[in-house]
Design an enzyme around this catalytic site. Sequence first.
Site, short mmCIF file in Angstrom:
data_model
loop_
_atom_site.label_atom_id
_atom_site.label_comp_id
_atom_site.label_asym_id
_atom_site.label_seq_id
_atom_site.Cartn_x
_atom_site.Cartn_y
_atom_site.Cartn_z
N GLU A 194 -1.12 7.15 18.53
CA GLU A 194 -2.29 6.59 19.19
C GLU A 194 -3.12 5.79 18.19
O GLU A 194 -3.61 4.70 18.50
CB GLU A 194 -3.12 7.71 19.82
CG GLU A 194 -4.25 7.16 20.66
CD GLU A 194 -4.98 8.24 21.44
OE1 GLU A 194 -4.58 9.40 21.38
OE2 GLU A 194 -5.98 7.89 22.09
N SER B 170 -2.49 0.04 -1.52
CA SER B 170 -1.63 0.64 -0.49
C SER B 170 -0.28 -0.09 -0.51
O SER B 170 -0.01 -0.86 -1.45
CB SER B 170 -2.34 0.46 0.85
OG SER B 170 -1.61 1.08 1.84
N LYS C 111 9.16 7.92 0.07
CA LYS C 111 7.75 7.69 0.39
C LYS C 111 7.18 9.03 0.84
O LYS C 111 7.41 9.47 1.98
CB LYS C 111 7.58 6.63 1.47
CG LYS C 111 6.12 6.30 1.66
CD LYS C 111 5.92 5.13 2.56
CE LYS C 111 4.45 4.77 2.66
NZ LYS C 111 3.55 5.87 2.90
N ARG D 227 -7.36 8.67 -4.26
CA ARG D 227 -7.44 7.21 -4.14
C ARG D 227 -8.78 6.76 -3.55
O ARG D 227 -9.30 5.72 -3.91
CB ARG D 227 -6.30 6.70 -3.25
CG ARG D 227 -6.27 5.21 -3.21
CD ARG D 227 -5.11 4.71 -2.41
NE ARG D 227 -5.27 4.97 -0.98
CZ ARG D 227 -4.51 4.43 -0.05
NH1 ARG D 227 -3.53 3.62 -0.39
NH2 ARG D 227 -4.72 4.70 1.21
S1 IVH Z 1 3.63 3.10 -4.90
C1 IVH Z 1 0.79 -0.02 -5.86
N1 IVH Z 1 5.44 4.90 -4.40
O1 IVH Z 1 2.08 5.59 0.11
C2 IVH Z 1 1.84 0.78 -5.23
N2 IVH Z 1 3.41 4.96 -3.16
O2 IVH Z 1 1.26 3.86 2.26
C3 IVH Z 1 1.34 1.81 -4.34
N3 IVH Z 1 3.29 6.79 -1.54
O3 IVH Z 1 -1.00 4.80 -1.27
C4 IVH Z 1 1.93 3.09 -4.47
N4 IVH Z 1 5.23 7.68 -1.98
O4 IVH Z 1 -0.07 7.15 -1.73
C5 IVH Z 1 4.22 4.43 -4.09
N5 IVH Z 1 7.12 6.46 -4.06
C6 IVH Z 1 5.91 5.99 -3.75
C7 IVH Z 1 5.10 6.60 -2.78
C8 IVH Z 1 3.86 6.03 -2.49
C9 IVH Z 1 4.14 7.77 -1.26
C10 IVH Z 1 1.99 6.59 -0.87
C11 IVH Z 1 0.89 6.16 -1.79
C12 IVH Z 1 0.35 4.90 -1.19
C13 IVH Z 1 0.81 5.03 0.23
C14 IVH Z 1 0.90 3.69 0.93
#
Ligand code: IVH
Length: 670
Positions: A34, A81, A116, A137
Site C-alpha cells: 500500500e 539510498s 540486499k 542513516r
Molecule cells: S550499498 C551508496 N549494499 O539498502 C550505496 N546497501 O534501499 C548505498 N542495503 O540504504 C548502500 N544491503 O541500507 C548497499 N549490500 C548492500 C545493502 C544495502 C542493504 C540497504 C542500505 C541502503 C538501502 C537502499
Amino acid sequence: MKSIKNKIKKLRKNILKYEYSYHTLNKSIVSDAEYDYLFDKLYNLERQNKELITSDSPTQKVGSNLLIQSKKSMHFFPMLSLDNVFDLNGYLNFEKRVKKNLNNMNQSLVFCCELKIDGIAISIIYENGVLSRASTRGDGCYGENITDNARMIKSIPKKLKGSDVPKRLEVRGEIFILKSNFYNLKKTNNFSNPRNAAAGILRKINININDQRNLMFLCHGYGFFDGLEQFTSHYERLMKCKSWGFPVDENTKICLNYKEVFKFYQKIESNRHFLDFHIDGIVIKVDSIEFQNKLGSSSKAPKWAIAFKFQTKEQITILKDVKFQVGRTGIITPVACFEPIIISGVKIQRSSLHNKKEIQRLDLHIGDSILVRRSGDVIPKIISVIASKRLKNSKKILFPHFCPICNSELLENKNDKIIRCHAGLTCDAQKKKALHHFFSKQALNAKNLGYKVINQLIAKKYVENPVDFFNLTRSSLMNVDKLGEKTSVRIIDAIEKCKKTSFKRFVYALGIPCIGETMSKKIAVSFQTIERLMNSNLNELSSINGIGKIVSNNIFNYFSIPSNRKLILNLIKKGIVFRRREDALFKHKNNTFFLGKKIVLTGIFRFYSRTDLKHILTELGAKILNTISKNTDLLIYGKNFGSKFLKAKKMKIKMFNETKLVSLINKSNI
Ligand code: IVH
C-alpha cells in the site's frame, strides 16, 4: 489543477504519516504494497505536474526522519539510498547507462554482487582501531547516535585486529535481527516484522544487553579510511574490512557479465528462504573505485550501484467495477475490473471473482482499495479489501438475479453452487460464444470465421445456430460490413472445408458443459460413432475411465434435449463427415515419452504456435497444465521464458528446450 494539488497534498500527508510511524515509531500501519502504491501515485502525479514539486515532498527525501528526542550525528559523507530495478531488462538498462556514462567503454566491466539486507543502515567510525561513534542513516545527512547500543552488538568489533589498522575508518553496513530470534522475541513484543524489531531494539534508551545480543551486523561499504588508495576495487576494500574483523556476507561475489549477475540473482532468490535473515533483493555495484568516482551520484543514490529487487507479488489498486460475464454454457462469472497495476512485469486490470461466495467473502464495494496478488505467479486474485479506505456511500456489489444479457432468471445449482442462465442459444452472449466455439481452431477449425464476423452475422440475423452457417451464400456474406468478395469466398470455402472433420473435434464443438478436448477424445475413442454416443445411457457413460458422475450427467442431459438431437442430425444432413485418420491418431500413441506426463509450457517456440504445441503434446498423451506445482513432470521452455522457468528450477522440476522437444516429437513419429 486545484483537485490535482489537493490529491498531491493528501497523498503527501498520508505518506509522511506512514513514514513517521515506520521509521520513527517502528510501527507499520500500512502494508509495504500500500505504501509503494501511494508513493508511486504521488511520484507520477508530480512527474506530470512538475511545478507542484516541493522540497518537503516525500519523493524528494532520501530516508526517514529522525527520532525527535535522539542525539544527532552528522555524516561525513551523505548516506545514500539505492535505485531499484525489478527485472532483467531493468538491470540491462542500468548496465547500458553505466557503459554510456563511461563513454561507451567496450572493455568489460566487473561487478560486485551482494545481498540486499532488509535492515537498518548504520555508519560506524573507528579512531586508532577503536569504535568511537555509531549512527543510523537518519535523513542521509544526520543520523541518530547509537554508539552505546552498537557497542553491545557482538558482531560489531569494538577494537580492530591486524597490524595495518588505519588511523581513521568509517564502515557502513546493515543491522538486522535473525529470523529465528525474531520469532522468539515476537512472543513478548509487538514488532510487526524483523526490520521493525531491529530498529526498535536499536533505539531503546534503556539498553538491555540481552536485546542487543539479538542484533547482527554485516558490512557492505565504507565512508573513508586512511590508505584506501592502495585498494582500487570495492571487493578488495570489503575483504580488507573483513581482515580487520568486520563480518562481510559470504555470498558476496564478483560477476564478469550480465549472465553471471542474473545467475547470482536466481540463485539467491531461490535460496533466500534458507537464510536466517530477510533480504529483499541483491545489490550490484561497479567494482572499480575509479569507475565509481567517474560515475558519481545523484542526490538520492549512487549511479554505480543498483538494487535488483525480488518482485512483489502483491499490489493495491482501486476497484472500478464488477462485470457479470455470461459464459458459453450460461455460467455467470463475476469479473473485477480495477485500475491497471503491474505485478512481476505484467499489466493486470481484471481478475475473476469466481462465484457468489467470493463476492460475499470480500464484501466488495465500488471504489474499494483492494489488495491483488498474482497467485502461482500467473492468475491474479483479490486477496482482501482495505476496509479502512472505503468511500462513504459506495455501492455494494451484489450478485444479480437476472441474466445481464437476456434478462432470464438466474438459477443456482444446489450441488455445485454454480449460477447459470438457462436460456441457451436464445441468450445472445451464449449464442455468440457457442457459435464461435463450434468453428474454433480446436473444434471444426473454420479459418476466417472469427468473433467479429460471427457477431455481425448474428446481428444481421443470418445465423442462429451452427446449421445456419452451412446455408450462407457469398452474396449474403457480402452484405456484412467490410466483407469484400475475396473474404466472403474464403469464408464460404472454409465452412465447406470444415465439414470434413474428426469425431473428437465434433464432440468438442458441441460445447457440452465440462467436455474439453481431452474428454472429447476419450468419448470419441470409446464410442467411435455419433449414433452410439447419442444413444448411450448413464451406465455406459460413467464406465469410461476418467468420466465421472457430473460429466456423464452432462452428456446424457445434452442428448436428452430434442433440439440438440435435431441440430446434430441437421448438421449431418448438411454433409458433416468424420475423418477416421485424426481420430485414430491418438489410439496407437500409447508408447511415447510424453504419455501421461504433466507438462507446463513457457516462452515462445520457433516451430510451433502454443495451440499447435498443446494439441500435439496432448495427442501424444501428455496433460498440459498452466502452472508449475509439485505434480509437474516437465517444463518445456522456449525463447523469452517467464517466471515459470525460475519456479521450476527452484522446485528442481525436469525441463528442456525446444531442440530436445523437436527431437522427441520426431521420435514419436506423429
Ligand atoms: S550499498 C551508496 N549494499 O539498502 C550505496 N546497501 O534501499 C548505498 N542495503 O540504504 C548502500 N544491503 O541500507 C548497499 N549490500 C548492500 C545493502 C544495502 C542493504 C540497504 C542500505 C541502503 C538501502 C537502499
